[in-house]
Scaffold this active site. Structure first.
Site: not given
Ligand code: GLP
Length: 239
Positions: A67, A136, A138, A143
């Site tokens: 993404d 959450n 995602h 989402e």
């Molecule tokens: C972001 C990314 C996700 C990622 C998530 C969790 O929103 N788009 O791909 O898995 O955050 O991030 P973290 O690893 O910092 O908790």
């Protein structure tokens, strides 16, 4: 689904490094799907160490990131393109032309999404897709929602994700409100999936995944549709 519960974050990253490194050694022209976020940083550091020790060669590897924010300039230090260059690509011998991040800097995101899907297909598909998960549930920027878009698409971010990701920005107001993300179908087309789940705030997401059901309000649960998923989690997330 294979679940490995490891003591802490460092142990999860060590194991993830082993799995990704083994994949690249076994298939030097591997196509990797890669995530951003704070979770995979330990994996990227591990891969850089393997490369520096002469034990890993990225010359023939191709990558597709999950993404990117929209709109965002790839030179912006908050962009996921910048993150990947900074945390991995600039430290190993992967040709930059073999690294792909969704285009967050285009006036025609729909065409860019179609091109991204076509590029993944032309590369022969993703061999190993590494994932993190939002608190959450995602995945990428898929989402929680009643309906999920299957392929790579432009999407809005939930208030919870803007709040969670605001830690990387000066304030929540500066977090882009949209993103381009692979869809759950794009992700599930990977031959194998490795998901990294660490920390107490991911407890509910892991619990939902482990139930084994499919629920679009918890996009992570769609991984139950894939028959080759490895879950690496720490004790805090598994509590
Ligand atoms: C972001 C990314 C996700 C990622 C998530 C969790 O929103 N788009 O791909 O898995 O955050 O991030 P973290 O690893 O910092 O908790």
């Amino acid at each position: 689904m294979k679940i490995e519960v490891l003591k802490n974050y460092d142990a999860v990253m060590e194991r993830a490094t082993e799995i990704v490194a083994a994949q690249v050694r076994e298939k030097p022209n591997t196509v990797l799907g890669l995530p951003t976020g704070s979770t995979p940083i330990g994996l990227y550091n591990g891969l850089i160490r393997e490369y520096e020790a002469g034990k890993l060669d990225f010359y023939n590897v191709t990558t597709f990131n999950l993404d990117e924010y929209y709109p965002i300039d790839p030179r912006n230090s908050q962009s996921y393109r910048y993150f990947m260059n900074d945390h991995l690509f600039h430290h190993v011998n992967i040709p930059m032309t073999s690294t792909h991040v969704p285009n967050g800097n285009t006036s025609d995101p729909e065409a860019a999404c179609r091109e991204y899907e076509a590029a993944m297909k032309a590369a022969g598909g993703v061999d190993l897709q590494v994932l993190g998960v939002g608190r959450n549930g995602h995945i990428g920027f898929n989402e929680p929602a009643e309906e999920l878009v299957a392929d790579t698409h432009l999407t809005g971010l939930t208030a919870d994700t803007i709040d969670a990701n605001s830690r990387f920005f000066a304030s929540a107001d500066e977090v882009p409100k949209q993103a381009v993300t692979m869809g759950m179908a794009s992700i599930l087309r990977a031959k194998q999936i490795l998901i990294l789940i660490c920390g107490e705030d991911k407890k509910e997401a892991l619990k939902q995944l482990k139930k084994g059901n499919i629920n679009t309000q918890w996009p992570v649960t769609l991984l139950n549709l894939h028959d080759d998923v490895i879950v690496l989690c720490d004790e805090a997330a598994n509590a």
